[in-house]
Write a protein that holds these residues in place. Structure first.
Motif, PDB file in Angstrom:
ATOM      1  N   UNK A   1       0.833  -1.210   0.000  1.00  0.00           N
ATOM      2  CA  UNK A   1       0.000   0.000   0.000  1.00  0.00           C
ATOM      3  C   UNK A   1       0.865   1.257   0.000  1.00  0.00           C
ATOM      4  N   UNK A   2       1.916   1.271   0.805  1.00  0.00           N
ATOM      5  CA  UNK A   2       2.815   2.425   0.842  1.00  0.00           C
ATOM      6  C   UNK A   2       3.523   2.594  -0.497  1.00  0.00           C
ATOM      7  N   UNK A   3       3.902   1.480  -1.140  1.00  0.00           N
ATOM      8  CA  UNK A   3       4.562   1.570  -2.431  1.00  0.00           C
ATOM      9  C   UNK A   3       3.692   2.222  -3.486  1.00  0.00           C
ATOM     10  N   UNK A   4       2.445   1.773  -3.585  1.00  0.00           N
ATOM     11  CA  UNK A   4       1.532   2.361  -4.573  1.00  0.00           C
ATOM     12  C   UNK A   4       1.223   3.820  -4.254  1.00  0.00           C
ATOM     13  N   UNK A   5       1.011   4.103  -2.988  1.00  0.00           N
ATOM     14  CA  UNK A   5       0.672   5.478  -2.612  1.00  0.00           C
ATOM     15  C   UNK A   5       1.826   6.437  -2.904  1.00  0.00           C
ATOM     16  N   UNK A   6       3.027   6.060  -2.511  1.00  0.00           N
ATOM     17  CA  UNK A   6       4.165   6.951  -2.731  1.00  0.00           C
ATOM     18  C   UNK A   6       4.475   7.123  -4.216  1.00  0.00           C
ATOM     19  N   UNK A   7       4.301   6.056  -4.996  1.00  0.00           N
ATOM     20  CA  UNK A   7       4.557   6.166  -6.437  1.00  0.00           C
ATOM     21  C   UNK A   7       3.567   7.120  -7.092  1.00  0.00           C
TER      22      UNK A   7
ATOM     23  N   UNK B   1       5.900   3.107 -12.419  1.00  0.00           N
ATOM     24  CA  UNK B   1       6.772   4.279 -12.318  1.00  0.00           C
ATOM     25  C   UNK B   1       7.461   4.563 -13.652  1.00  0.00           C
ATOM     26  N   UNK B   2       7.962   3.510 -14.291  1.00  0.00           N
ATOM     27  CA  UNK B   2       8.628   3.701 -15.579  1.00  0.00           C
ATOM     28  C   UNK B   2       7.637   4.191 -16.633  1.00  0.00           C
ATOM     29  N   UNK B   3       6.456   3.582 -16.660  1.00  0.00           N
ATOM     30  CA  UNK B   3       5.439   3.998 -17.639  1.00  0.00           C
ATOM     31  C   UNK B   3       5.021   5.439 -17.397  1.00  0.00           C
ATOM     32  N   UNK B   4       4.874   5.819 -16.130  1.00  0.00           N
ATOM     33  CA  UNK B   4       4.482   7.190 -15.826  1.00  0.00           C
ATOM     34  C   UNK B   4       5.529   8.195 -16.265  1.00  0.00           C
TER      35      UNK B   4
ATOM     36  N   UNK C   1      15.695   5.265 -19.338  1.00  0.00           N
ATOM     37  CA  UNK C   1      16.474   4.023 -19.348  1.00  0.00           C
ATOM     38  C   UNK C   1      17.249   3.858 -18.041  1.00  0.00           C
ATOM     39  N   UNK C   2      17.867   4.944 -17.584  1.00  0.00           N
ATOM     40  CA  UNK C   2      18.619   4.871 -16.335  1.00  0.00           C
ATOM     41  C   UNK C   2      17.699   4.597 -15.146  1.00  0.00           C
ATOM     42  N   UNK C   3      16.533   5.233 -15.152  1.00  0.00           N
ATOM     43  CA  UNK C   3      15.573   4.977 -14.073  1.00  0.00           C
ATOM     44  C   UNK C   3      15.151   3.513 -14.060  1.00  0.00           C
ATOM     45  N   UNK C   4      14.930   2.954 -15.249  1.00  0.00           N
ATOM     46  CA  UNK C   4      14.550   1.544 -15.326  1.00  0.00           C
ATOM     47  C   UNK C   4      15.632   0.653 -14.729  1.00  0.00           C
ATOM     48  N   UNK C   5      16.888   0.947 -15.048  1.00  0.00           N
ATOM     49  CA  UNK C   5      17.983   0.170 -14.474  1.00  0.00           C
ATOM     50  C   UNK C   5      18.039   0.277 -12.963  1.00  0.00           C
TER      51      UNK C   5
END
Length: 386
Positions: free
Chosen positions: A70-76, A119-122, A140-144
């Motif tokens: 829940x915290x992961x989805x909310x913070x993202x 997060x990457x898609x956003x 690309x760097x964020x994905x890595x």
């Protein structure tokens, strides 16, 4: 120079670490947002909403251990909303990355992949709508980075799960060892007391002198049982103390087992072959317990009159054989699983890399034969064998 006390410099852990991280991130983002105040824009609604999201995202980090998904989805999602409202590229993205690590560290790999993908898609969607601050290289760097965070969290989960399984195995093995020791120490003496009590009742009227001798043996056996029980419980109660210095039982005390069995009405003799040698402590203890339990089984489950104990000292192993001439139910409980005596003896032999067999003899009676190697006595057994 006095030694440095390293305990004063321990970093915060658990909830305190989350609080420190949340507060530090809040300070950094606040400093970045403070730059907007110097431009004279004022407290417009978008800025108020940005500050609310900052506080909410940093505060949610305090609950990442209890509600990681829940915290992961909310913070993202909240961090994405913050970057849409704010023109400052602040460090708030650290919070959803930490939350993503918590999800993976809790073993929720599918949820972690879903959050990282969103997060990457956003971020990629932001580049498509014309956000020049984010390029394809940045995506690309964020994905890595996100893949690395999920991988580190999964490794952490695996290490914790392995450590917990190791702890459970050690606790199980310790319980089995304690149960085996108590069974071998207490069971033998109690069984002999029971046999001697029956003999005393039988001889009380016919031969009072022999009955008195049996009662004396009962008294001695009960006193020995209480002594060994107190010693065993005393060892179990010791925490952070030195190990007991009293020697463990061994074949040097085999004559005492023979004397106790003779008081129970058994004719026991010991035959030694090969060159006697000093045995490793685990082998010596295992051999003693196997002889002790075998005599207990004979006294309890057999009508045997004679028992032969054979100790064969080989070059690489000790062979212990206990044979009786009983015609009763000596093999009944052994093979049926009604007791734990043979199971305990087998576990002792296998723990040393040896083996134990217990079966009826073709010529009558029952035999227990154990093979105890010398060299593997101090080596740990494999988990699969356990």
């Amino acid at each position: 120079m006095p030694p440095l006390d390293q305990t004063r410099f321990r970093p915060p852990r658990g909830v305190h670490a989350d609080a420190a991280l949340a507060f530090g991130t809040l300070v950094l983002v606040a400093i970045a947002e403070g730059q907007r105040l110097s431009t004279g824009e004022g407290w417009v609604p978008s800025r108020i909403a940005s500050w609310m999201l900052i506080v909410a995202v940093c505060g949610a980090l305090l609950f990442r251990r209890r509600f990681p998904v829940a915290v992961g989805w909310f913070t993202a999602l909240a961090t994405g909303g913050y970057y849409l409202l704010s023109a400052i590229d602040g460090p708030l993205v650290v919070v959803p990355i930490v939350a993503l690590y918590a999800i993976a560290a809790h073993g929720r790999l599918q949820a972690a992949v879903a959050v990282a993908s969103s997060m990457v898609i956003g971020v990629y969607a932001g580049t498509l709508v014309g956000n020049s601050d984010v390029t394809g290289t940045a995506v690309f760097m964020l994905t890595g980075w996100l893949v690395a965070v999920v991988a580190l969290g999964s490794v952490r989960h695996g290490r914790v799960a392995y450590a917990e399984e190791e702890a459970r195995l050690r606790a199980t093995e310790e319980r089995l060892r304690i149960a085996r020791e108590l069974h071998d120490v207490i069971g033998h003496n109690i069984s002999m007391i029971n046999v001697q009590a029956g003999a005393a009742l039988y001889r009380l009227k016919k031969d009072p002198a022999q009955a008195e001798e049996a009662l004396g043996a009962i008294k001695a056996s009960s006193r020995e049982t209480l002594r060994e029980l107190r010693a065993t419980l005393g060892v179990l109660r010791r925490v952070d103390e030195e190990a007991p210095t009293s020697p463990a039982p061994g074949l040097a005390q085999a004559d005492e087992l023979v004397a106790s069995a003779k008081l129970a009405g058994l004719d026991v003799r010991i035959e030694r072959t090969g060159a006697e040698r000093a045995l490793p402590a685990p082998v010596d203890l295992a051999a003693y317990r196997i002889v002790q339990e075998s005599l207990t089984n004979v006294a309890k489950h057999s009508d045997a009159g004679q028992v032969t104990i054979q100790l064969a000292y080989g070059v690489e192993e000790l062979t212990v054989t206990v044979e009786d001439d009983g015609e009763g139910a000596a093999a009944g409980p052994v093979g049926s699983g009604g007791g734990s005596g043979v199971t305990g003896m087998t576990e002792r032999a296998r723990a040393l890399g040896g083996e134990l067999t217990a079966a009826r003899r073709p010529e009558g009676g029952f035999a227990v034969r154990a093979r105890l190697p010398y060299e593997t006595a101090g080596e740990p057994t494999e988990r699969s064998d356990r």
